[in-house]
Design an enzyme around this catalytic site. Structure first.
Site, short mmCIF file in Angstrom:
data_model
loop_
_atom_site.label_atom_id
_atom_site.label_comp_id
_atom_site.label_asym_id
_atom_site.label_seq_id
_atom_site.Cartn_x
_atom_site.Cartn_y
_atom_site.Cartn_z
CG ASN A 54 -9.30 7.32 2.37
OD1 ASN A 54 -9.80 8.44 2.21
ND2 ASN A 54 -8.04 7.15 2.74
NE ARG A 164 3.55 2.17 7.72
CZ ARG A 164 2.63 2.61 6.86
NH1 ARG A 164 1.63 1.83 6.49
NH2 ARG A 164 2.67 3.83 6.37
CE1 TYR A 176 -1.31 6.64 -0.30
CE2 TYR A 176 -0.51 4.56 0.57
CZ TYR A 176 -1.51 5.50 0.44
OH TYR A 176 -2.72 5.29 1.05
CG ASP A 227 2.08 -0.74 3.91
OD1 ASP A 227 2.03 -1.51 2.93
OD2 ASP A 227 1.07 -0.15 4.35
CG HIS A 229 1.83 1.48 0.68
ND1 HIS A 229 0.70 1.49 1.47
CD2 HIS A 229 2.74 2.23 1.36
CE1 HIS A 229 0.92 2.21 2.55
NE2 HIS A 229 2.15 2.65 2.52
CD GLU A 253 0.63 -3.00 5.77
OE1 GLU A 253 1.27 -2.76 6.83
OE2 GLU A 253 -0.33 -2.32 5.38
CD GLU A 279 -3.63 -1.30 3.60
OE1 GLU A 279 -2.88 -1.40 4.57
OE2 GLU A 279 -3.66 -0.30 2.87
NE ARG A 300 -2.07 -4.39 6.75
CZ ARG A 300 -2.28 -3.46 7.69
NH1 ARG A 300 -2.10 -3.74 8.96
NH2 ARG A 300 -2.67 -2.25 7.34
CG HIS A 329 -6.23 -0.80 7.21
ND1 HIS A 329 -7.12 -0.35 6.26
CD2 HIS A 329 -5.19 0.06 7.21
CE1 HIS A 329 -6.63 0.76 5.71
NE2 HIS A 329 -5.47 1.03 6.25
CD GLU A 356 -2.08 0.69 9.79
OE1 GLU A 356 -3.02 0.05 9.29
OE2 GLU A 356 -1.31 1.39 9.14
CD1 TRP A 419 0.61 -6.17 -12.85
CD2 TRP A 419 2.06 -5.03 -11.59
NE1 TRP A 419 1.77 -6.00 -13.56
CE2 TRP A 419 2.66 -5.31 -12.83
CE3 TRP A 419 2.76 -4.32 -10.64
CZ2 TRP A 419 3.95 -4.88 -13.14
CZ3 TRP A 419 4.04 -3.90 -10.94
CH2 TRP A 419 4.62 -4.18 -12.18
O1 EZ4 Z 1 -3.01 3.24 2.53
O2 EZ4 Z 1 -5.56 3.73 4.99
O3 EZ4 Z 1 -1.27 0.27 6.42
N1 EZ4 Z 1 -1.81 1.28 6.21
C1 EZ4 Z 1 -2.03 1.81 5.02
C2 EZ4 Z 1 -2.88 3.05 4.92
C3 EZ4 Z 1 -3.76 2.98 3.68
C4 EZ4 Z 1 -4.90 3.95 3.78
C5 EZ4 Z 1 -5.86 3.77 2.61
O4 EZ4 Z 1 -7.06 4.40 2.83
O5 EZ4 Z 1 -1.56 1.26 4.04
O6 EZ4 Z 1 -2.10 4.20 4.95
CO CO Z 2 -0.96 -0.73 4.43
#
Ligand code: EZ4
Ligand code: CO
Length: 419
Positions: A54, A164, A176, A227, A229, A253, A279, A300, A329, A356, A419
């Site tokens: 991506n 989720r 996000y 998640d 992130h 996650e 992921e 993942r 993932h 997922e 980070w």
């Molecule tokens: O941010 O696939 O768990 N799933 C995720 C996704 C990722 C994207 C990154 O390309 O965190 O939404």
């Molecule tokens: Co994720």
């Protein structure tokens, strides 16, 4: 008796050498970009591999076209392990997402070819089914707690056993993982990266409220996931894990980035909320300390970004020794080819945990017709020979590549996070 001998002879006819005649990369954008490798043998059997990374798609396309395909022509497609080792060790420059996604695409395509040649769905070659299906989780997200819980109810009505939950953070303009589109969420949303603003303090206040409301409405049965992130420091993640304990999450996650695998020890010492990460991992070396020190519960890593079926199975095998299960993932930027490969792996390994599953758009499904199906909260890869996914190249050609980036994240004072 004659019949039995006849059948035995038939099985001998399976080609024991499948010479690679040709290979090419197809880039298409049916709603989002996908990079697909198609390897063809002299016998006419072909296989598909996903090479989508991506926001960096064309780097992998070039890696394959310019540096990998010339080395494949004339090789025996049956020699999956040897070709994997050749591409990994032979490159001199090991690991990294671009290299490992390219190797993954080759590996998937070769497994597809081998299983087609054997006239079996791939999971049969991987040892056969260990379970009836692969439990998946869907994404419920909304701007508010109410909206998110409402989305979760829709997933539960569709049969999902795991969901989720991501919600907008009060006081932040965008977050996000929280999309405007509900069922078809696409995080790569700009021809230049969009910028989100982040506040850890606001986020840490909001998440427990979301899960408190979710448990009240959804009850105890359904698995709930979240998640992070990679947005938190280890001590912040420890605090979040602790504050979510009353709501019994299936996992938390990516609580913190894992370049420093040791960081998870700190989170682990403070909370019984199960941890999932990986992921963005591309090799077993990214996960080795996390696994061997039992710092996580779910790994993942995925087929496409972690060196293919061959390498993911190696990671899963290591994880199995330490009672760690897989949770691959499976966002929309992983093509139906990867989804199918993940399902064959998930069905056939002893330590599968969850998969997922973000649904692809109708356009993507039309370009990649596939045999896998959803029922009662699980996916099954189907019983078509190989991976069970095809590529409609004529249709793919109608969707040219369109540059798209994942967003970047800044703190309220402008500092680039995380980070
Ligand atoms: O941010 O696939 O768990 N799933 C995720 C996704 C990722 C994207 C990154 O390309 O965190 O939404
Ligand atoms: Co994720």
């Amino acid at each position: 008796m004659k019949d039995i001998i006849g059948k035995a002879n038939l099985s001998v006819k399976v080609a024991l050498m499948l010479k690679i005649k040709d290979a090419r990369v197809v880039v298409t954008c049916p709603g989002r970009n996908f990079v697909t490798l198609r390897i063809e043998t002299a016998d006419g059997v072909y296989g598909l591999g996903d090479a989508t990374l991506n926001g960096r798609e064309l780097a992998v396309a070039s890696y394959l076209t310019d540096h990998v395909i010339p080395c494949l022509i004339g090789r025996d497609a049956h020699q999956i392990e040897d070709i994997w080792q050749y591409l990994y060790k032979g490159a001199y420059w090991r690991r990294g997402p671009v290299t490992m996604s390219a190797i993954a695409a080759v590996d998937m395509a070769l497994w597809d070819i081998k299983a087609k040649a054997a006239n079996m769905p791939l999971y049969q070659l991987l040892g056969g089914a260990c379970r009836t299906g692969v439990m998946v989780y869907g994404h419920a997200n909304g701007q508010t707690v109410e909206e998110t819980v409402e989305e979760a109810l829709k997933y539960r009505a569709m049969g999902y056993k795991a969901i989720r939950l991501q919600s907008g953070v009060p006081g932040l303009p965008s977050t996000y993982g929280v999309s405007k589109d509900k069922m078809f969420y696409e995080p790569a949303d700009g021809s230049l990266p969009t910028e989100n603003v982040w506040s850890t303090a606001k986020y840490l206040r909001a998440v427990p409220q979301l899960f408190e409301a979710a448990r009240l409405v959804l009850g105890e049965e359904v698995h709930l996931l979240h998640d992070v992130h990679h947005r938190l420091t280890p001590i912040e993640a420890a605090r979040l894990g602790k504050s979510l304990e009353p709501y019994r999450l299936f996992w938390m996650e990516d609580p913190t980035p894992a370049e420093n695998q040791e960081a998870f020890r700190l989170i682990r010492q403070h909370t019984t909320t199960p941890l999932a990460v990986g992921e963005v991992f591309n090799s077993i070396w990214d996960a080795k300390d996390l696994i061997q020190n039992q710092l996580i519960d779910y790994i993942r890593a995925t087929v496409v970004h972690a060196g293919g079926i061959t390498h993911l199975r190696r990671i899963a095998n290591l994880a199995d020794l330490y009672q760690i299960r897989t949770g691959c993932h499976g966002a929309t930027d992983l093509s139906p080819v990867t989804m199918a490969a993940a399902l064959h792996v998930g069905l056939s390994i002893p330590n599968f945990g969850i998969q997922e599953y973000m649904r692809h758009t109708v356009e993507t499904d039309a370009v990649f017709p596939h045999a896998y199906t959803f029922q009662d909260g699980s996916l099954h890869p189907g019983d078509a020979p190989g991976l069970g996914v095809d590529l409609d190249e004529a249709l793919a050609a109608k969707y040219p590549y369109s540059r798209a980036f994942l967003p970047v994240n800044r703190l309220e004072d402008g500092t680039l996070h995380s980070w």
